[in-house]
Design a protein around this motif. Structure first.
Motif, PDB file in Angstrom:
ATOM      1  N   ASP A  91      -6.722 -39.089 -22.574  1.00 34.51           N
ATOM      2  CA  ASP A  91      -7.882 -39.953 -22.372  1.00 34.51           C
ATOM      3  C   ASP A  91      -7.938 -40.294 -20.883  1.00 34.51           C
ATOM      4  OD1 ASP A  91      -9.705 -42.028 -22.105  1.00 34.51           O
ATOM      5  OD2 ASP A  91      -9.167 -42.951 -24.012  1.00 34.51           O
ATOM      6  N   TYR A  92      -8.897 -39.711 -20.192  1.00 30.08           N
ATOM      7  CA  TYR A  92      -8.999 -39.913 -18.743  1.00 30.08           C
ATOM      8  C   TYR A  92      -9.204 -41.379 -18.385  1.00 30.08           C
ATOM      9  CZ  TYR A  92      -8.969 -35.175 -16.813  1.00 30.08           C
ATOM     10  OH  TYR A  92      -8.583 -33.929 -16.374  1.00 30.08           O
ATOM     11  N   GLU A  93      -9.980 -42.104 -19.188  1.00 28.77           N
ATOM     12  CA  GLU A  93     -10.331 -43.477 -18.844  1.00 28.77           C
ATOM     13  C   GLU A  93      -9.123 -44.412 -18.861  1.00 28.77           C
ATOM     14  OE1 GLU A  93     -12.910 -45.130 -17.698  1.00 28.77           O
ATOM     15  OE2 GLU A  93     -14.076 -43.302 -17.444  1.00 28.77           O
ATOM     16  N   ARG A 499     -15.332 -27.744 -16.016  1.00 27.28           N
ATOM     17  CA  ARG A 499     -14.412 -26.828 -16.708  1.00 27.28           C
ATOM     18  C   ARG A 499     -13.642 -27.535 -17.826  1.00 27.28           C
ATOM     19  NH1 ARG A 499     -14.392 -21.189 -15.338  1.00 27.28           N
ATOM     20  NH2 ARG A 499     -12.152 -21.218 -15.761  1.00 27.28           N
ATOM     21  N   VAL A 500     -13.292 -28.795 -17.641  1.00 26.73           N
ATOM     22  CA  VAL A 500     -12.604 -29.533 -18.703  1.00 26.73           C
ATOM     23  C   VAL A 500     -13.521 -29.680 -19.909  1.00 26.73           C
ATOM     24  CG1 VAL A 500     -11.656 -31.786 -19.358  1.00 26.73           C
ATOM     25  CG2 VAL A 500     -10.991 -30.739 -17.185  1.00 26.73           C
ATOM     26  N   LYS A 501     -14.756 -30.050 -19.675  1.00 20.84           N
ATOM     27  CA  LYS A 501     -15.693 -30.220 -20.790  1.00 20.84           C
ATOM     28  C   LYS A 501     -15.930 -28.903 -21.536  1.00 20.84           C
ATOM     29  CE  LYS A 501     -18.311 -34.303 -19.359  1.00 20.84           C
ATOM     30  NZ  LYS A 501     -17.994 -35.047 -20.604  1.00 20.84           N
ATOM     31  N   THR A 509     -10.258 -35.685 -24.708  1.00 22.85           N
ATOM     32  CA  THR A 509     -10.198 -35.378 -23.285  1.00 22.85           C
ATOM     33  C   THR A 509     -11.576 -34.974 -22.769  1.00 22.85           C
ATOM     34  OG1 THR A 509      -7.915 -34.613 -23.527  1.00 22.85           O
ATOM     35  CG2 THR A 509      -9.086 -33.932 -21.544  1.00 22.85           C
ATOM     36  N   ARG A 510     -12.243 -34.105 -23.494  1.00 22.51           N
ATOM     37  CA  ARG A 510     -13.568 -33.641 -23.078  1.00 22.51           C
ATOM     38  C   ARG A 510     -14.566 -34.794 -22.988  1.00 22.51           C
ATOM     39  NH1 ARG A 510     -12.451 -29.849 -27.139  1.00 22.51           N
ATOM     40  NH2 ARG A 510     -14.120 -30.707 -28.450  1.00 22.51           N
ATOM     41  N   ASN A 511     -14.464 -35.730 -23.921  1.00 26.54           N
ATOM     42  CA  ASN A 511     -15.429 -36.830 -23.968  1.00 26.54           C
ATOM     43  C   ASN A 511     -15.128 -37.939 -22.970  1.00 26.54           C
ATOM     44  OD1 ASN A 511     -16.831 -35.539 -26.007  1.00 26.54           O
ATOM     45  ND2 ASN A 511     -15.833 -36.672 -27.665  1.00 26.54           N
ATOM     46  N   SER A 512     -13.880 -38.040 -22.521  1.00 23.64           N
ATOM     47  CA  SER A 512     -13.508 -39.165 -21.652  1.00 23.64           C
ATOM     48  C   SER A 512     -13.646 -38.850 -20.169  1.00 23.64           C
ATOM     49  CB  SER A 512     -12.064 -39.614 -21.944  1.00 23.64           C
ATOM     50  OG  SER A 512     -11.137 -38.571 -21.654  1.00 23.64           O
ATOM     51  N   ILE A 513     -13.706 -37.575 -19.814  1.00 23.64           N
ATOM     52  CA  ILE A 513     -13.817 -37.237 -18.403  1.00 23.64           C
ATOM     53  C   ILE A 513     -15.264 -37.401 -17.943  1.00 23.64           C
ATOM     54  CG2 ILE A 513     -14.191 -34.744 -18.730  1.00 23.64           C
ATOM     55  CD1 ILE A 513     -12.402 -34.309 -16.255  1.00 23.64           C
TER      56      ILE A 513
END
Length: 542
Positions: A91-93, A499-501, A509-513
Motif C-alpha cells: 500500500d503506497y499510501e 507501469r505499476v498500474k 498496490t495498483r490502486n494506492s499508487i
C-alpha cells in the motif's frame, strides 16, 4: 585471496596503530589529547591513507545491499512492474510517507556516508599543504576522480528518487541548518560535471588484485544515463559508445569460467560464483561490488550479499499435499523469504514470443520446477505442486538462479552468500544507448543495439518499428532483473505509476499508487532539522 581493497583497509588500520605507538613513546604521553583519532591530519598524510579512505567509499556503496537496512535495496524493486513485496509497497499510501523509514533509508545512507566521505577525500586531496605526498598530478587526480564518481553516484540516486535536493560539495565543520533544494536539473548537471572529471582521470583497467575499483568505463556508463536525464541525447550516445567501442569490453557469447563444461548457457555463466569479475574472463563486467567471507571489510555492515534472502521464495514453509513439511534447507534450497517476488509480467508475459529460445528464460536461469526434498515427506522426490494450499505469492514461485551462490559461512539458513554483485555491465550500456537513440528519433540504431543484446540471448530480433520506451523497459527487465534498481529506472523515466498500474500483481498496490509517487517525499526529519531555511516538500505529501 584478500584483494588490494582489503589490504588498503588493513594498511590504514596499521598506520593508525603506528601513530598510537609513536605517541606512547613521547614525553607527553600522559596528556589527555585524542591524537590517535582518525582525523584528516593522520589519515590523509600519505597516498596510502587516501587509498584506505577510498575503500570506505566502496563499502558505503556496497551497503545498499549489505548494509544495516535490508529494505534499502529491496525497496528499489518491490512495488514496481517486475516485482511485488511480502509487505513493503503493498500500500503506497501507508508505506511511503515523509514519516516512514521508506523515505529515510536512502536519503540517510547517501548523505551520511557516500557524500560525506567523498567530499572529505576530495577536500583533503586538494589541500596545498599535502602537495608533497603526490608523485604527480595524475596520481592526485586519479584519487579525486574515484571520489567524484561516488559523489556523482550518490547525487544521481537522490535526484532520481527525490527530484531536486541539496547539493553537498564541501565538508562542513559546524552544524548547518539552512540547506535549500537545487532543482533536479541542477543536480544532474552537477553529477555530469563530476563524472566528466572522473572519466578523464580514472584508469582504463585495474589489476586482478584491485578488482572492484572504479574505472573510466563506469563513469562513462553512468554519464550515458545522466545525459539522458538531462536531455543531452547525442552526448549520451557518445558516452555509451566510449564504453562499447573501447575494445576492452564485449558481450560474452561463448561458455566460460567455472561452469563452462557443465550443463548451462552463457547467460548463466555471467552470474556463476567466481565468474563475475573481469579477471575470470567476464569481459562484460564494468563495476562489481566485492564480497568476501572471513575477511575484515569484505562482508558489509550486515554481512554478505542478501539477494537470495530477498528474491527467492520462502520455500522452507512449503507444505506437501498432506499438510506436512515438504522442504528442508539444502545447498540448492536457500533460505529465501520471498520479500521480492517477481511478477507475472516478468515470469510469463515477457517470454511468450520466445519461451523456448531466449536463454534468459532457460532452466539454468529461472528455476520453474521444485521437488519435495524432505525425506520425511511421503511426497519426497516428487515435483512440488504450485497449486497446493499455500501462499504462492511468497512461499513458492519461479526463482532467479542468477542470485544464487554458496551459502554464507556454509550456513544454508543464513539467507546470504559471499557472491560478488554486478552493478554495471555492457548489456546495460547497449540498452542505455538504445534509449538515447530512441529519444533522439533514431529507431534504426536503437533496434540495432537492442538486437545486439537479444542476439546473445538467442531471442528473435525486432524491427525498428517495434522500438518504444515500453519495449526498452521490457528488454531491461529480461536482461537486468535483480541487477538494476528497477524503481530508480522507472522514476528516472517518469513511468513508475503507469507501469505499476499496468503490471503489478496486487490490486491494493495498483490502486494506492498515484502521480505523487513518481517522487519520494523528503523525509520530515530532514525538513524539521533544517530550521533556518525552508526545505520544501514534494507535491502531494502534506
Amino acid at each position: 585471496m584478500i584483494n588490494t581493497m582489503k589490504r588498503h583497509r588493513f594498511k590504514s588500520l596499521l598506520a593508525f596503530g603506528l601513530v598510537m605507538s609513536v605517541v606512547a613513546c613521547s614525553d607527553d604521553y600522559l596528556k589527555e589529547v585524542p591524537v590517535g583519532s582518525l582525523s584528516a591530519d593522520n589519515v590523509f598524510s600519505s597516498v596510502t591513507g587516501f587509498e584506505g579512505a577510498l575503500v570506505s567509499l566502496h563499502e558505503h556503496s556496497r551497503d545498499e545491499l549489505a548494509g544495516d537496512d535490508l529494505y534499502r535495496y529491496f525497496d528499489m524493486n518491490t512495488g514496481t512492474d517486475i516485482a511485488t513485496g511480502a509487505q513493503q509497497f503493498e500500500d503506497y499510501e501507508t508505506y511511503l510517507t515523509q514519516f516512514t523509514p521508506a523515505s529515510e533509508r536512502t536519503w540517510d545512507w547517501v548523505y551520511s556516508s557516500l557524500l560525506r566521505t567523498s567530499n572529505f577525500i576530495i577536500a583533503n586531496a586538494e589541500r596545498a599543504d599535502l602537495a608533497h605526498i603526490w608523485a604527480n598530478e595524475e596520481q592526485k587526480n586519479a584519487i579525486i576522480a574515484e571520489a567524484k564518481f561516488f559523489r556523482a553516484y550518490g547525487h544521481n540516486i537522490l535526484a532520481t528518487l527525490y527530484g531536486g535536493v541539496p547539493i553537498i560539495s564541501e565538508v562542513y565543520s559546524a552544524p548547518k541548518t539552512d540547506f535549500i533544494r537545487s532543482s533536479r536539473q541542477q543536480v544532474y548537471e552537477f553529477v555530469a560535471d563530476d563524472l566528466e572529471f572522473a572519466s578523464a582521470w580514472l584508469p582504463l583497467t585495474v589489476s586482478a588484485a584491485n578488482e572492484g575499483r572504479i574505472v573510466k568505463a563506469a563513469a562513462d556508463h553512468l554519464l550515458a544515463e545522466v545525459y539522458i536525464s538531462l536531455g543531452r541525447y547525442d552526448d549520451a550516445v557518445q558516452a555509451a559508445s566510449n564504453v562499447i567501442n573501447s575494445g576492452l569490453y564485449r558481450l560474452m557469447s561463448e561458455r566460460f569460467g567455472v561452469n563452462k563444461d557443465k550443463p548451462g548457457d552463457v547467460f548463466a555463466d555471467l552470474f556463476a560464483e567466481g565468474n563475475l569479475n573481469r579477471s575470470s574472463g567476464n569481459l562484460e563486467s564494468i563495476y562489481v561490488w566485492q564480497y568476501e567471507e572471513r575477511t575484515p571489510g569484505g562482508q558489509g555492515t550486515r554481512g554478505g550479499n542478501q539477494l537470495v534472502r530477498g528474491w527467492l521464495p520462502f520455500i522452507q514453509q512449503l507444505r506437501d499435499p498432506s499438510g506436512s513439511s515438504g522442504m528442508v534447507l539444502a545447498d540448492t534450497v536457500h533460505r529465501g523469504v520471498g520479500a521480492i517476488r517477481p511478477s507475472t509480467y516478468f515470469l510469463y508475459d515477457l517470454w511468450r514470443d520466445n519461451w523456448d529460445n531466449d536463454i534468459r528464460n532457460s532452466q539454468y536461469n529461472i528455476r520453474r520446477t521444485y521437488y519435495y526434498n524432505n525425506p520425511a515427506s511421503s511426497y519426497f522426490g516428487q515435483v512440488a505442486n504450485f497449486y497446493v494450499p499455500s501462499d504462492t505469492m511468497q512461499v513458492i514461485y519461479p526463482g532467479l538462479i542468477k542470485v544464487e551462490g554458496k551459502p554464507f559461512f556454509g550456513d544454508v539458513g543464513s539467507g546470504r552468500t559471499a557472491k560478488d554483485f554486478i552493478v554495471y555491465r555492457l548489456a546495460e550500456t547497449y540498452l542505455l544507448r538504445a534509449e538515447a537513440y530512441l529519444r533522439k528519433g533514431d529507431l534504426d540504431n536503437a533496434a540495432l543495439d537492442i538486437n545486439t543484446v537479444r542476439m546473445r540471448a538467442n531471442a528473435k530480433p525486432i524491427n525498428a518499428s517495434d522500438v518504444d520506451i515500453d519495449y526498452i523497459l521490457d528488454e531491461r527487465a529480461r536482461e537486468l532483473i535483480a541487477e538494476e534498481p528497477r524503481r530508480r529506472t522507472l522514476m528516472r523515466m517518469g513511468m513508475l505509476v503507469e507501469r505499476v498500474k499496468k503490471y503489478n500483481m496486487k490490486e491494493k498496490t495498483r490502486n494506492s499508487i498515484t502521480e505523487k509517487h513518481n517522487l519520494y517525499p523528503i523525509p520530515q526529519k530532514a525538513i524539521d532539522a533544517n530550521f533556518s531555511a525552508t526545505l520544501e516538500q514534494n507535491p502531494g505529501y502534506n
